[in-house]
Design an enzyme around this catalytic site. Sequence first.
Site, PDB file in Angstrom:
ATOM      1  N   ASN A 208       0.838  -1.192   0.000  1.00  0.00           N
ATOM      2  CA  ASN A 208       0.000   0.000   0.000  1.00  0.00           C
ATOM      3  C   ASN A 208       0.875   1.244   0.000  1.00  0.00           C
ATOM      4  OD1 ASN A 208      -2.529  -1.229   0.020  1.00  0.00           O
ATOM      5  ND2 ASN A 208      -2.506  -1.492   2.230  1.00  0.00           N
ATOM      6  N   LYS A 337     -17.295   0.005   8.377  1.00  0.00           N
ATOM      7  CA  LYS A 337     -16.094  -0.709   8.802  1.00  0.00           C
ATOM      8  C   LYS A 337     -16.054  -0.833  10.325  1.00  0.00           C
ATOM      9  CE  LYS A 337     -11.045  -0.673   8.448  1.00  0.00           C
ATOM     10  NZ  LYS A 337      -9.858  -0.064   7.799  1.00  0.00           N
ATOM     11  N   LYS A 341     -15.883  -4.451  12.039  1.00  0.00           N
ATOM     12  CA  LYS A 341     -14.660  -4.877  12.731  1.00  0.00           C
ATOM     13  C   LYS A 341     -14.850  -5.002  14.237  1.00  0.00           C
ATOM     14  CE  LYS A 341     -12.179  -4.354   8.887  1.00  0.00           C
ATOM     15  NZ  LYS A 341     -11.501  -5.430   8.164  1.00  0.00           N
TER      16      LYS A 341
END
Length: 397
Positions: A208, A337, A341
């Site tokens: 990344n 998210k 998560k």
Amino acid sequence: MLAGKRILLIIGGGIAAYKSLELIRLLKGAGATVTPVLTKGGAEFVTPLSIAALAGEPLHRDLFDLTTEAEMGHIQLSRAADLIVVAPATADLMAKMAQGHADDLASTLLMATDKRVLIAPAMNVRMWNHPATRRNLRTLAADGILTVGPDSGDMACGEHGPGRLAEPAAILAAIDAALSDGPLKGKHILVTSGPTHEPIDPVRYIANRSSGQQGSAIAAALRDLGARVTFVTGPATTPPPPGVTVVAVETAREMLAAVEAALPADAAVFAAAVADWRVKSEAGQKMKKQAGAPLPVLEFTENPDILATISRHAQRPALVVGFAAETETVIAHAQAKRARKGCDWIVANDVSPATGIMGGGENAVHLISDGGVEDWPRLPKPEVARRLADRIAQELA
């Protein structure tokens, strides 16, 4: 910076012992009083005269010194200091500390003290990576022992990797943090940073676009508030801040293992840009381009989800903070998210190319929690880090 502070410096046996001389100089320059203790091994690398001359204080070497031990000198030494520093901390000294041995002056002082202890490990890379050393390090961390370093680099033995003693300036910063009275004193906070590199073959990898700037700034800001910081970093271009315990990793699987090894922690901030996928079967040799041959087909598999794993971990920190780097519909994706998560907060930011944030010096984030969404203005990354560290301190208080 350290005016009036009393440091008991234990110098272990290793080639890095020569750096203790510079550390003494820096401590004296910061206003501290340094009482040196030289181990038998340490005396093979630095002379008692040079240490005593720089410290300006008597040097201690022998557990059974007739004069001092008539007054239980090892007890007095262990209690009179504001902080005990072991630099270099050899594998042997760490093992003695972890197992509770007390067969010389240094190990007896470490057993008899009621003060905080900071170690700066230094050893061969294979010794540092040995399961016994890793096990001892986990034991010491659980006992509340502070750690700075080791660094990675070339070693006197000719090998390369983690195990070099942290530079004296970094040890000084760690000492200052250990003695600070910030709101996070006594708290252990885990921070991940940088990218991960997932190998395709020995020369290619998936990664990344992360410089590690924001993660490094967060670790420094938490350190400045008095926290003991474990900094797990991928191969970032931004160096780790001094005064934190650095664990260098390459892949997502290595990062998860390092994170779990660092637990328990009071809080965890997952700022690393972890690759979601890796090649299912890494090639053992460089994949060669051949004229007329079909293009290689890469089969992918998912990497472990570090944020979700720790959010549901048996040793889950009281506060788990994730990051969401998005290129569109930033807040909606980040909220989804957070729910998926199981973390407490999400720090969301827009990293689309037009913003210049990925790899740049500024950031504009949204802090998403049970309380809603806070929109922070575009700020230098160190200022974003300071704001986040202040919020973490308020939450843990």
